[in-house]
Design a protein around this motif. Structure first.
Motif, PDB file in Angstrom:
ATOM      1  N   GLU A 110       0.923  -1.203  -0.031  1.00  0.00           N
ATOM      2  CA  GLU A 110       0.080   0.209   0.031  1.00  0.00           C
ATOM      3  C   GLU A 110       0.867   1.330   0.109  1.00  0.00           C
ATOM      4  O   GLU A 110       0.655   2.400  -0.548  1.00  0.00           O
ATOM      5  CB  GLU A 110      -1.042   0.069   1.239  1.00  0.00           C
ATOM      6  CG  GLU A 110      -2.287  -0.946   1.187  1.00  0.00           C
ATOM      7  CD  GLU A 110      -1.593  -2.374   1.712  1.00  0.00           C
ATOM      8  OE1 GLU A 110      -2.371  -3.529   1.403  1.00  0.00           O
ATOM      9  OE2 GLU A 110      -0.308  -2.391   1.786  1.00  0.00           O
ATOM     10  N   LEU A 111       2.019   1.212   0.556  1.00  0.00           N
ATOM     11  CA  LEU A 111       2.953   2.232   0.634  1.00  0.00           C
ATOM     12  C   LEU A 111       3.573   2.840  -0.513  1.00  0.00           C
ATOM     13  O   LEU A 111       3.898   3.918  -0.619  1.00  0.00           O
ATOM     14  CB  LEU A 111       3.687   2.270   2.115  1.00  0.00           C
ATOM     15  CG  LEU A 111       3.294   2.382   3.517  1.00  0.00           C
ATOM     16  CD1 LEU A 111       4.260   1.829   4.383  1.00  0.00           C
ATOM     17  CD2 LEU A 111       2.746   3.715   3.653  1.00  0.00           C
ATOM     18  N   ILE A 112       3.899   1.613  -1.306  1.00  0.00           N
ATOM     19  CA  ILE A 112       4.722   1.814  -2.545  1.00  0.00           C
ATOM     20  C   ILE A 112       4.098   2.837  -3.441  1.00  0.00           C
ATOM     21  O   ILE A 112       4.701   3.330  -4.287  1.00  0.00           O
ATOM     22  CB  ILE A 112       5.122   0.454  -2.989  1.00  0.00           C
ATOM     23  CG1 ILE A 112       6.401   0.615  -3.959  1.00  0.00           C
ATOM     24  CG2 ILE A 112       4.166  -0.227  -3.898  1.00  0.00           C
ATOM     25  CD1 ILE A 112       7.557   1.041  -3.125  1.00  0.00           C
ATOM     26  N   GLU A 113       2.679   2.602  -3.471  1.00  0.00           N
ATOM     27  CA  GLU A 113       2.088   3.522  -4.494  1.00  0.00           C
ATOM     28  C   GLU A 113       2.371   5.077  -4.326  1.00  0.00           C
ATOM     29  O   GLU A 113       2.434   5.838  -5.183  1.00  0.00           O
ATOM     30  CB  GLU A 113       0.550   3.101  -4.633  1.00  0.00           C
ATOM     31  CG  GLU A 113       0.017   1.827  -5.121  1.00  0.00           C
ATOM     32  CD  GLU A 113      -1.419   1.809  -5.401  1.00  0.00           C
ATOM     33  OE1 GLU A 113      -1.965   2.547  -5.595  1.00  0.00           O
ATOM     34  OE2 GLU A 113      -1.857   0.561  -5.322  1.00  0.00           O
ATOM     35  N   LYS A 114       2.057   5.369  -2.812  1.00  0.00           N
ATOM     36  CA  LYS A 114       2.461   6.782  -2.552  1.00  0.00           C
ATOM     37  C   LYS A 114       3.912   7.134  -3.067  1.00  0.00           C
ATOM     38  O   LYS A 114       4.271   8.235  -3.646  1.00  0.00           O
ATOM     39  CB  LYS A 114       2.324   7.001  -1.369  1.00  0.00           C
ATOM     40  CG  LYS A 114       2.424   8.500  -0.764  1.00  0.00           C
ATOM     41  CD  LYS A 114       2.165   8.668   0.852  1.00  0.00           C
ATOM     42  CE  LYS A 114       2.352  10.180   1.174  1.00  0.00           C
ATOM     43  NZ  LYS A 114       2.127  10.193   2.697  1.00  0.00           N
ATOM     44  N   ALA A 115       4.952   6.257  -2.768  1.00  0.00           N
ATOM     45  CA  ALA A 115       6.207   6.578  -2.995  1.00  0.00           C
ATOM     46  C   ALA A 115       6.618   6.781  -4.628  1.00  0.00           C
ATOM     47  O   ALA A 115       7.339   7.267  -5.167  1.00  0.00           O
ATOM     48  CB  ALA A 115       7.114   5.391  -2.407  1.00  0.00           C
ATOM     49  N   LEU A 157       4.536   7.672  -6.719  1.00  0.00           N
ATOM     50  CA  LEU A 157       3.834   8.829  -7.260  1.00  0.00           C
ATOM     51  C   LEU A 157       5.060   9.872  -6.951  1.00  0.00           C
ATOM     52  O   LEU A 157       4.873  10.871  -7.563  1.00  0.00           O
ATOM     53  CB  LEU A 157       2.518   8.978  -6.721  1.00  0.00           C
ATOM     54  CG  LEU A 157       1.617  10.274  -7.250  1.00  0.00           C
ATOM     55  CD1 LEU A 157       1.532  10.330  -8.736  1.00  0.00           C
ATOM     56  CD2 LEU A 157       0.596  10.429  -6.441  1.00  0.00           C
ATOM     57  N   ALA A 158       5.326   9.880  -5.736  1.00  0.00           N
ATOM     58  CA  ALA A 158       6.264  10.820  -5.161  1.00  0.00           C
ATOM     59  C   ALA A 158       7.498  10.911  -5.959  1.00  0.00           C
ATOM     60  O   ALA A 158       7.972  12.088  -6.193  1.00  0.00           O
ATOM     61  CB  ALA A 158       6.647  10.515  -3.719  1.00  0.00           C
ATOM     62  N   LEU A 159       8.097   9.924  -6.446  1.00  0.00           N
ATOM     63  CA  LEU A 159       9.443   9.877  -7.148  1.00  0.00           C
ATOM     64  C   LEU A 159       9.013  10.347  -8.635  1.00  0.00           C
ATOM     65  O   LEU A 159       9.871  11.313  -8.977  1.00  0.00           O
ATOM     66  CB  LEU A 159       9.769   8.608  -7.454  1.00  0.00           C
ATOM     67  CG  LEU A 159      10.594   8.055  -6.253  1.00  0.00           C
ATOM     68  CD1 LEU A 159      11.043   6.592  -6.476  1.00  0.00           C
ATOM     69  CD2 LEU A 159      12.241   8.681  -6.068  1.00  0.00           C
ATOM     70  N   GLU A 160       7.924  10.094  -8.961  1.00  0.00           N
ATOM     71  CA  GLU A 160       7.268  10.560 -10.529  1.00  0.00           C
ATOM     72  C   GLU A 160       7.266  12.180 -10.277  1.00  0.00           C
ATOM     73  O   GLU A 160       7.416  12.847 -11.307  1.00  0.00           O
ATOM     74  CB  GLU A 160       6.254  10.053 -10.886  1.00  0.00           C
ATOM     75  CG  GLU A 160       5.543  10.320 -12.245  1.00  0.00           C
ATOM     76  CD  GLU A 160       6.550  10.012 -13.354  1.00  0.00           C
ATOM     77  OE1 GLU A 160       6.584  10.539 -14.347  1.00  0.00           O
ATOM     78  OE2 GLU A 160       7.243   9.060 -13.230  1.00  0.00           O
ATOM     79  N   MET A 161       6.753  12.517  -9.261  1.00  0.00           N
ATOM     80  CA  MET A 161       6.402  14.219  -9.264  1.00  0.00           C
ATOM     81  C   MET A 161       7.717  14.767  -8.318  1.00  0.00           C
ATOM     82  O   MET A 161       7.512  15.925  -8.125  1.00  0.00           O
ATOM     83  CB  MET A 161       5.124  14.345  -8.516  1.00  0.00           C
ATOM     84  CG  MET A 161       3.889  13.591  -9.194  1.00  0.00           C
ATOM     85  SD  MET A 161       2.450  13.879  -8.383  1.00  0.00           S
ATOM     86  CE  MET A 161       2.343  15.487  -8.922  1.00  0.00           C
ATOM     87  N   ALA A 162       8.703  14.280  -8.209  1.00  0.00           N
ATOM     88  CA  ALA A 162      10.003  14.875  -7.641  1.00  0.00           C
ATOM     89  C   ALA A 162       9.366  15.310  -6.232  1.00  0.00           C
ATOM     90  O   ALA A 162       9.723  16.573  -5.753  1.00  0.00           O
ATOM     91  CB  ALA A 162      10.423  16.145  -8.497  1.00  0.00           C
ATOM     92  N   GLY A 163       9.043  14.690  -5.402  1.00  0.00           N
ATOM     93  CA  GLY A 163       8.530  14.786  -4.160  1.00  0.00           C
ATOM     94  C   GLY A 163       9.671  15.194  -3.125  1.00  0.00           C
ATOM     95  O   GLY A 163      10.977  14.726  -3.191  1.00  0.00           O
ATOM     96  N   ARG A 164       9.453  16.144  -2.147  1.00  0.00           N
ATOM     97  CA  ARG A 164      10.391  16.630  -1.172  1.00  0.00           C
ATOM     98  C   ARG A 164       9.731  16.564   0.043  1.00  0.00           C
ATOM     99  O   ARG A 164       8.730  15.850  -0.007  1.00  0.00           O
ATOM    100  CB  ARG A 164      10.706  18.012  -1.590  1.00  0.00           C
ATOM    101  CG  ARG A 164      11.659  18.183  -2.778  1.00  0.00           C
ATOM    102  CD  ARG A 164      11.686  19.826  -2.992  1.00  0.00           C
ATOM    103  NE  ARG A 164      12.959  20.204  -3.848  1.00  0.00           N
ATOM    104  CZ  ARG A 164      12.771  20.099  -5.354  1.00  0.00           C
ATOM    105  NH1 ARG A 164      11.589  19.845  -5.679  1.00  0.00           N
ATOM    106  NH2 ARG A 164      13.633  20.268  -6.053  1.00  0.00           N
ATOM    107  N   ASP A 165      10.748  16.583   0.957  1.00  0.00           N
ATOM    108  CA  ASP A 165      10.473  16.365   2.245  1.00  0.00           C
ATOM    109  C   ASP A 165       8.790  16.876   3.015  1.00  0.00           C
ATOM    110  O   ASP A 165       8.062  16.320   3.655  1.00  0.00           O
ATOM    111  CB  ASP A 165      11.331  16.922   3.506  1.00  0.00           C
ATOM    112  CG  ASP A 165      12.781  16.515   3.273  1.00  0.00           C
ATOM    113  OD1 ASP A 165      12.911  15.180   2.821  1.00  0.00           O
ATOM    114  OD2 ASP A 165      13.780  16.947   3.972  1.00  0.00           O
TER     115      ASP A 165
END
Length: 466
Positions: A416-421, A423-431
């Motif tokens: 379940e957590l990997i989906e958020k991760a 998406l975050a990588l794809e969108m260049a997520g920060r802290d």
């Protein structure tokens, strides 16, 4: 005998009805294209009938055997016969759903064996009938088959590909699995949970070197706790026939291996199903048993695409689905490309494992100033409620830019957590993208903020690399 020749004209012809093929066909049809889907077997491919679905279904059954909840007592029993019966129901229901989607999208389904006659025509053999299609675009998605390991020089009963374990009438008492890919690990964990004595044997001197070191250590610990025996560095392996097959080998240390088993299963990679396609007739370039493609999934021949297991890269349904959609988008005039960046790996062991992006070691090697932090699964109150506190979550980020570089997890909630991760990588997520939003309480999502807070505040440890 082949008699007669009927010629059809089509916008898009898709060869293969596995995940890559059916997703490509549906996508092209949704763009309004006239689509024909050709397959010589059943809709859904090996993923539905012998791979992804049966393996995950048995893994779920094994987990349910050991589930517990406050105030609930039970004495569960597992019936392989009943499981097979219910597996058939699930698979048939999913296949029926696929066929309904084909029908509602006006996709013509043809059962037969397709091959190229030229770069502009394909032929489909259906018993005594042979039909020819001309096309604007063709998408090849014929999948793959298990590759026999070098030690299998003859057909020995009870020495089978890992996928065939999900067809066995009963749980083997002693099971040897040769391999260390996700198929091997899932099977080892599942069959051990259902009572088999399991030994995993690998040719490499180490075990699962392609995952983050923190997660690898936890996977080792979980296998040790589950009493799954792991033997690495096995060379000169052989399977010997007898009343029960015997797995033989020599470890890199010189130690001899001899394990008697009820079943020996192997996962030595996959081979693309390209032989019967007559690709040379169309001038399509291949590399070994794989079709060479561009990042648009187009082959060396314009208007002809390939996706899924017949292309290089991991043989994963998640890759096949993405490539199928990419191929359909591109041939329908929609800008689309495929990349292995941000593609997660998910292993449905009894303690599930999921990973995406760079490992800590890879990030350091790439020159980032790495900050890496881990949180135990028990840091989430939700895992305590579920009584599933085993495992760890790890975040890898860049110290200077605060960009997320990688996310790795093993334990309940990892998938379940990997989906958020991803998406975050794809969108260049920060802290701030992880610490600012609300997370349901209690819930798996709190592990994100817990771990990211550790990297920001350095409450536990902070690693800086100059």
């Amino acid at each position: 005998m082949v008699v007669g020749e009927i010629i059809h004209e089509k916008d898009v012809v898709v060869i293969g009805a596995g995940p890559a093929g059916y997703e490509a066909a549906l996508r092209a049809a949704q763009y309004g294209r006239d689509v024909t889907l050709v397959d010589r077997s059943r809709s859904g491919g090996e993923c539905l009938h012998t791979g992804c679905i049966p393996s995950k279904l048995l893994a779920i059954s094994a987990r349910k055997m050991w589930d517990s909840a406050p105030g609930v007592t039970m004495d569960p029993e597992f019936s392989m016969q009943q499981w097979h019966s219910e597996k058939v129901e699930v698979v048939e229901r999913l296949e029926k759903g696929l066929k309904m989607r084909f029908k509602s999208n006006n996709i013509e389904c043809v059962k037969g064996s397709a091959s190229f006659l030229s770069s502009e025509r394909i032929g489909v053999e259906q018993g005594e009938k042979f039909e020819v299609w001309t096309f604007q675009h063709v998408i090849i998605a014929t999948g793959s088959r298990p590759k026999d390991p070098p030690f299998l020089s003859e057909n020995i009963p009870d020495v089978i590909p890992v996928e065939q374990l999900y067809k066995t009438p009963s749980i083997p008492r002693r099971l040897v699995i040769f391999g260390e890919d996700y198929l091997s690990l899932e099977a080892a964990s599942t069959f051990r949970a259902l009572g088999a004595e399991v030994t995993v044997v690998t040719a490499s001197d180490s075990f699962m070197d392609d995952i983050d070191e923190t997660i690898k250590r936890e996977l080792h610990r979980q296998f040790k706790k589950q009493k799954i025996r792991v033997m690495t560095g096995a060379t000169e392996c052989n399977a010997v026939a007898g009343e029960n097959p015997i797995f033989e080998g020599i470890k890199s240390t010189g130690e001899r291996i001899e394990i008697e088993a009820d079943t020996i299963a192997y996962s030595g990679g996959r081979i693309g199903n390209i032989e019967s396609l007559c690709l040379e007739q169309a001038g399509i370039e291949v590399s070994g048993n794989y079709i060479s493609i561009k990042d648009t999934c187009e082959t060396s021949i314009s208007r002809i695409y390939a996706c899924g297991d017949i292309t290089e890269g991991p043989a994963l349904a998640i890759k096949a689905i993405k490539q199928g959609k990419t191929a359909a988008d591109h041939c329908c005039g929609v800008a689309a490309t495929f990349s292995f960046d941000c593609m997660p790996t998910i292993i449905q062991t009894q303690t599930p494992l999921a990973t995406v992006g760079l490992t800590e070691a890879e990030a350091i090697e790439a020159g980032y100033q790495v900050v890496a932090e881990s949180s135990p699964m028990r840091a989430s109150g939700y895992t305590s409620l579920l009584r599933q506190t085993e495992g760890v979550v790890k975040v890898v980020r860049d110290k200077e830019s605060h960009l997320l570089l990688g996310f790795h997890a093993i334990g309940a909630g990892a998938v379940e957590l990997i989906e958020k991760a991803t998406l975050a990588l794809e969108m260049a997520g920060r802290d701030e993208d992880f610490s600012y939003p609300y997370s349901p309480h209690p819930g798996f999502g709190e592990l994100w903020s817990e771990t990211v807070d550790r990297t920001i505040e350095k409450k536990a440890r902070s690693i800086e690399y100059q």
